[in-house]
Design an enzyme around this catalytic site. Structure first.
Site, PDB file in Angstrom:
ATOM      1  N   LYS A  13     -55.233   7.285  -9.842  1.00  0.00           N
ATOM      2  CA  LYS A  13     -55.236   8.542  -9.075  1.00  0.00           C
ATOM      3  C   LYS A  13     -54.015   8.643  -8.159  1.00  0.00           C
ATOM      4  O   LYS A  13     -53.327   9.652  -8.155  1.00  0.00           O
ATOM      5  CB  LYS A  13     -56.500   8.654  -8.207  1.00  0.00           C
ATOM      6  CG  LYS A  13     -57.795   8.681  -8.982  1.00  0.00           C
ATOM      7  CD  LYS A  13     -58.974   9.021  -8.076  1.00  0.00           C
ATOM      8  CE  LYS A  13     -59.231   7.999  -6.986  1.00  0.00           C
ATOM      9  NZ  LYS A  13     -59.715   6.703  -7.473  1.00  0.00           N
ATOM     10  N   ARG A  88     -66.211  12.324  -3.336  1.00  0.00           N
ATOM     11  CA  ARG A  88     -66.708  11.131  -4.007  1.00  0.00           C
ATOM     12  C   ARG A  88     -68.217  11.175  -4.170  1.00  0.00           C
ATOM     13  O   ARG A  88     -68.793  10.261  -4.743  1.00  0.00           O
ATOM     14  CB  ARG A  88     -66.338   9.896  -3.189  1.00  0.00           C
ATOM     15  CG  ARG A  88     -65.091   9.157  -3.716  1.00  0.00           C
ATOM     16  CD  ARG A  88     -64.833   8.003  -2.770  1.00  0.00           C
ATOM     17  NE  ARG A  88     -64.095   6.918  -3.360  1.00  0.00           N
ATOM     18  CZ  ARG A  88     -62.798   6.705  -3.185  1.00  0.00           C
ATOM     19  NH1 ARG A  88     -62.078   7.551  -2.502  1.00  0.00           N
ATOM     20  NH2 ARG A  88     -62.223   5.635  -3.712  1.00  0.00           N
ATOM     21  N   ARG A 122     -52.827  -5.054  -8.260  1.00  0.00           N
ATOM     22  CA  ARG A 122     -52.177  -3.984  -7.504  1.00  0.00           C
ATOM     23  C   ARG A 122     -51.537  -4.522  -6.226  1.00  0.00           C
ATOM     24  O   ARG A 122     -52.079  -5.394  -5.567  1.00  0.00           O
ATOM     25  CB  ARG A 122     -53.246  -2.947  -7.158  1.00  0.00           C
ATOM     26  CG  ARG A 122     -52.725  -1.711  -6.529  1.00  0.00           C
ATOM     27  CD  ARG A 122     -53.599  -0.545  -6.840  1.00  0.00           C
ATOM     28  NE  ARG A 122     -54.878  -0.572  -6.161  1.00  0.00           N
ATOM     29  CZ  ARG A 122     -55.723   0.450  -6.214  1.00  0.00           C
ATOM     30  NH1 ARG A 122     -55.423   1.528  -6.904  1.00  0.00           N
ATOM     31  NH2 ARG A 122     -56.868   0.387  -5.585  1.00  0.00           N
ATOM     32  N   ARG A 155     -54.325  -4.921  -1.004  1.00  0.00           N
ATOM     33  CA  ARG A 155     -55.378  -4.289  -0.210  1.00  0.00           C
ATOM     34  C   ARG A 155     -56.569  -5.233  -0.098  1.00  0.00           C
ATOM     35  O   ARG A 155     -56.899  -5.926  -1.053  1.00  0.00           O
ATOM     36  CB  ARG A 155     -55.815  -2.992  -0.893  1.00  0.00           C
ATOM     37  CG  ARG A 155     -55.052  -1.786  -0.443  1.00  0.00           C
ATOM     38  CD  ARG A 155     -55.336  -0.581  -1.287  1.00  0.00           C
ATOM     39  NE  ARG A 155     -56.752  -0.226  -1.394  1.00  0.00           N
ATOM     40  CZ  ARG A 155     -57.194   0.888  -1.962  1.00  0.00           C
ATOM     41  NH1 ARG A 155     -56.331   1.748  -2.463  1.00  0.00           N
ATOM     42  NH2 ARG A 155     -58.475   1.141  -2.042  1.00  0.00           N
ATOM     43  N   ARG A 166     -66.815  -1.581  -5.897  1.00  0.00           N
ATOM     44  CA  ARG A 166     -66.257  -0.213  -5.848  1.00  0.00           C
ATOM     45  C   ARG A 166     -66.457   0.511  -7.174  1.00  0.00           C
ATOM     46  O   ARG A 166     -66.706   1.714  -7.196  1.00  0.00           O
ATOM     47  CB  ARG A 166     -64.759  -0.277  -5.478  1.00  0.00           C
ATOM     48  CG  ARG A 166     -64.561  -0.655  -4.015  1.00  0.00           C
ATOM     49  CD  ARG A 166     -63.162  -1.118  -3.749  1.00  0.00           C
ATOM     50  NE  ARG A 166     -62.185  -0.070  -3.912  1.00  0.00           N
ATOM     51  CZ  ARG A 166     -60.922  -0.266  -4.259  1.00  0.00           C
ATOM     52  NH1 ARG A 166     -60.481  -1.487  -4.474  1.00  0.00           N
ATOM     53  NH2 ARG A 166     -60.110   0.741  -4.376  1.00  0.00           N
TER      54      ARG A 166
HETATM   55  P1  AMP Z   1     -59.265   4.739  -2.043  1.00  0.00           P
HETATM   56  O1  AMP Z   1     -57.946   4.397  -1.456  1.00  0.00           O
HETATM   57  O2  AMP Z   1     -59.376   6.172  -2.491  1.00  0.00           O
HETATM   58  O3  AMP Z   1     -59.700   3.763  -3.099  1.00  0.00           O
HETATM   59  O4  AMP Z   1     -60.331   4.608  -0.852  1.00  0.00           O
HETATM   60  C1  AMP Z   1     -60.541   3.365  -0.192  1.00  0.00           C
HETATM   61  C2  AMP Z   1     -61.911   3.362   0.473  1.00  0.00           C
HETATM   62  O5  AMP Z   1     -61.971   4.386   1.476  1.00  0.00           O
HETATM   63  C3  AMP Z   1     -63.101   3.636  -0.441  1.00  0.00           C
HETATM   64  O6  AMP Z   1     -63.521   2.485  -1.167  1.00  0.00           O
HETATM   65  C4  AMP Z   1     -64.143   4.115   0.573  1.00  0.00           C
HETATM   66  O7  AMP Z   1     -64.683   3.037   1.298  1.00  0.00           O
HETATM   67  C5  AMP Z   1     -63.297   4.939   1.531  1.00  0.00           C
HETATM   68  N1  AMP Z   1     -63.221   6.363   1.104  1.00  0.00           N
HETATM   69  C6  AMP Z   1     -62.115   7.027   0.650  1.00  0.00           C
HETATM   70  N2  AMP Z   1     -62.420   8.291   0.328  1.00  0.00           N
HETATM   71  C7  AMP Z   1     -63.736   8.440   0.570  1.00  0.00           C
HETATM   72  C8  AMP Z   1     -64.666   9.515   0.408  1.00  0.00           C
HETATM   73  N3  AMP Z   1     -64.278  10.699  -0.075  1.00  0.00           N
HETATM   74  N4  AMP Z   1     -65.970   9.298   0.756  1.00  0.00           N
HETATM   75  C9  AMP Z   1     -66.376   8.119   1.251  1.00  0.00           C
HETATM   76  N5  AMP Z   1     -65.575   7.051   1.409  1.00  0.00           N
HETATM   77  C10 AMP Z   1     -64.261   7.205   1.080  1.00  0.00           C
END
Ligand code: AMP
Length: 209
Positions: A13, A88, A122, A155, A166
């Site tokens: 993404k 999400r 990553r 990360r 996740r």
């Molecule tokens: P990402 O970088 O998009 O993988 O997001 C990292 C983490 O941030 C996720 O695993 C969630 O813990 C939190 N997070 C990001 N976006 C959302 C969302 N829309 N709703 C809830 N938690 C989120």
């Protein structure tokens, strides 16, 4: 152009969003990046989100909806935006419908094994946010950001354990969004196992059709 990108962790993404914002001249809104910034700054919000993120769970709908609602009002969103990592959950998607009318939703689909493998390879630049992958998209100099020269890091939630959680969270909470947007007739599904350039081409082809 108002877009949403859906996909499990490490589906690509962020990489695709970075390319699409350049192509269409629209804003990139990554809720994950916004939350990581809050964690790094040690704000109250960041402290609330930190352990949930590290464990691979989702922060509350209420909290993330409030953040997005403010973000999309900013000037750089006038021409449109890509939401990367939001919504999400179906509750988030329903709230988003009350805020804006989306043009398209892109779903990058790939098998769990592929995503887990990518996720653990990553690397991220803590300074400029550029992302790399030791397997598919390595930096020119190992461990160093091509863009700003900073030392790359992994990360905290890109470990096998958090990654598995996740991916499970994605299936349980986010996958229902595919059916949600399919019903609305705005979903474009692309094969996330293709090479990065091919995925970009497929998305742009789908969006311009
Ligand atoms: P990402 O970088 O998009 O993988 O997001 C990292 C983490 O941030 C996720 O695993 C969630 O813990 C939190 N997070 C990001 N976006 C959302 C969302 N829309 N709703 C809830 N938690 C989120």
């Amino acid at each position: 152009m108002k877009l949403v990108l859906i996909g499990a962790p490490a589906a690509g993404k962020g990489t695709q969003a970075a390319r699409l914002v350049k192509h269409y001249g629209i804003a990139h809104i990554s809720t994950g990046d916004m939350l990581r910034e809050e964690v790094a700054k040690g704000t109250e919000l960041g402290n609330q989100a930190k352990s949930i993120m590290a464990a691979g769970g989702l922060v509350s709908d209420e909290l993330i909806i409030a953040i997005v609602k403010e973000r999309i009002k900013k000037d750089d969103c006038k021409n449109g935006f890509i939401l990367d990592g939001f919504p999400r959950t179906v509750v988030q998607a329903e709230k988003l419908e009350e805020m804006v009318t989306l043009d398209k939703v892109v779903y990058i689909n790939a098998p769990d094994e592929v995503m887990l493998e990518r996720l653990t390879a990553r690397q991220t630049c803590p300074k400029c946010g550029a992302t790399y992958n030791k397997m598919f998209l390595p930096s020119k100099k190992e461990g160093i950001c091509d863009v700003c020269g900073e030392q790359l890091t992994q990360r905290k939630d890109d470990t096998v354990e958090a990654g598995k959680k996740r991916i499970q969270t994605f299936h349980e909470q986010s996958e229902p969004l595919v059916g949600f947007y399919e019903k609305e007739g705005i979903l474009i599904e692309v094969d996330g196992t293709q090479p990065i350039d091919e995925i970009t081409k497929s998305i742009i082809h789908g969006l311009d059709a």
